[in-house]
Structure formats: C-alpha cells, structure tokens
Design a protein around this motif. Sequence first.
Motif, short mmCIF file in Angstrom:
data_model
loop_
_atom_site.label_atom_id
_atom_site.label_comp_id
_atom_site.label_asym_id
_atom_site.label_seq_id
_atom_site.Cartn_x
_atom_site.Cartn_y
_atom_site.Cartn_z
N GLU A 61 12.07 6.24 -0.50
CA GLU A 61 11.72 5.36 0.61
C GLU A 61 11.80 3.90 0.20
N ARG A 62 12.00 3.04 1.20
CA ARG A 62 11.99 1.61 0.95
C ARG A 62 10.55 1.14 0.86
N ASN A 63 10.28 0.27 -0.08
CA ASN A 63 8.93 -0.25 -0.26
C ASN A 63 8.78 -1.53 0.56
N ARG A 64 8.51 -1.33 1.84
CA ARG A 64 8.32 -2.45 2.74
C ARG A 64 6.92 -2.37 3.32
N PRO A 65 6.39 -3.52 3.76
CA PRO A 65 5.10 -3.47 4.43
C PRO A 65 5.18 -2.53 5.63
N ASN A 66 4.12 -1.80 5.88
CA ASN A 66 4.10 -0.86 6.98
C ASN A 66 3.09 -1.32 8.02
N LYS B 294 0.82 -1.23 0.00
CA LYS B 294 0.00 0.00 0.00
C LYS B 294 0.85 1.27 0.00
N ASN B 295 2.15 1.16 -0.21
CA ASN B 295 3.00 2.35 -0.30
C ASN B 295 2.83 3.01 -1.66
N VAL B 296 2.85 4.35 -1.67
CA VAL B 296 2.79 5.10 -2.92
C VAL B 296 4.18 5.08 -3.54
N GLN C 151 -3.11 0.33 -8.61
CA GLN C 151 -2.38 -0.59 -7.76
C GLN C 151 -1.62 -1.58 -8.64
N VAL C 152 -0.36 -1.81 -8.24
CA VAL C 152 0.55 -2.59 -9.09
C VAL C 152 1.35 -3.58 -8.26
N GLN C 153 1.99 -4.49 -8.98
CA GLN C 153 3.02 -5.36 -8.42
C GLN C 153 4.33 -4.92 -9.09
#
Length: 199
Positions: A101-106, A23-25, A83-85
């Motif tokens: 930013e790192r695209n990690r689960p938040n 869900k990160n932009v 929304q993408v993979q």
Amino acid sequence: MKIDFSKYEDGLVPAIIQDASTKNVLMLGFMNAEAYEKTLSTNKVTFYSRSKQRLWTKGEETKNYLILDSIKSDCDNDSLLIQVQPQGPTCHKGTDTCWGERNRPNFGFLSTLEEIIEDRWNNKETADSYVASLFRKGINKVAQKVGEEAVEVVIESKDDNDHLFLNESADLLFHIMVLLQAKGFHLRDVENTLIARHK
C-alpha cells in the motif's frame, strides 16, 4: 517500560511498525532485548532477523531507515507498537508498506474522493465528468465555484436548516479539494500547514 521477552521460547516479541504521521502500519518485525536496546541507543529501529540469525537495523543496506518516534508495549507487555518516521520505502520490494500500500495520510472517505479528483485531473481532456469539465475551464472557473459555495455556506449558516447548511458545507469542501488539485496540492499539504501553526 518492562517488556516480557521471556514469554516466548526464542526471546522475541512482535514489533508492529507504524508511521508516526500517517498512522499507517508499515511492517511487522521481531525484537529481542538486544535489538530493543540498540533501537533506543541509535534511534533507528533494529530487529532480530530470524532468517539472518542476527541483529538487523532496517535500512542498513538501503538507507531507508525507520527513525524512532515512540515505543509502546501492549497490556501484557509482550508486543510492541513502534511509531517511526520512515526514510523511504519500508518493504524490501520497494513499496511503502509490506502490504503493497501507499503510505499516504488517510482522511477516510475524503482520501477516496481526493483520488477520484486526482484521476479527473490526470484525464481532464477525455473524462466525461463534472470535475474534468471544471478543470478544462481553467483555474479561474474552479476558484469562482469555491467563492460561490462559500457565499452559500454563509447564507445557510444564518438559517435553521441544518440539512441545507451541511449540504452547502459539503459543496464548499468538495470544491476546495478540486481547487487544491488544480493548484498542485493535497489535503496533506493543508494538514501540514495546520500542524506547523499549532507548533
């Protein structure tokens, strides 16, 4: 879905790109009707590049494609949430997002806590902290602490003191996170396991 490409003189609408899992932009781009149709037909996000003055599929040179998961338009039908993979870093500078930013689960504060635990692991020989001292004592001691905290949660669950129950639950969750790090795993690995079970 009807998108109002005519609202702006250039025929472009903003497209916010969001990781479908975390869900990160990731970035912001612009689409015209042709880019939108190509995105739907190829399943790879395509923009209209204002600098190149042409359609541009993200990843056409790097292979870091944005694989389409879903598209939603806003209440005025003049901007998109896509929304993408992601198939690699999104930014042309090599970072996960265009904000560096790192695209990690938040997981909110749990993610912050996980980063602190990871730092203690990486500096376990020198850090002066409870977590580093646990890591230095080895996996058996960490696992023992999880067992002790689990028993305390069970005991407190049988009483009516919600404050003590929540405190013991926090202790258990914290020590499970320490054990996950000691075993080389993260909260996202547990989440993925739960998702796989759900499917």
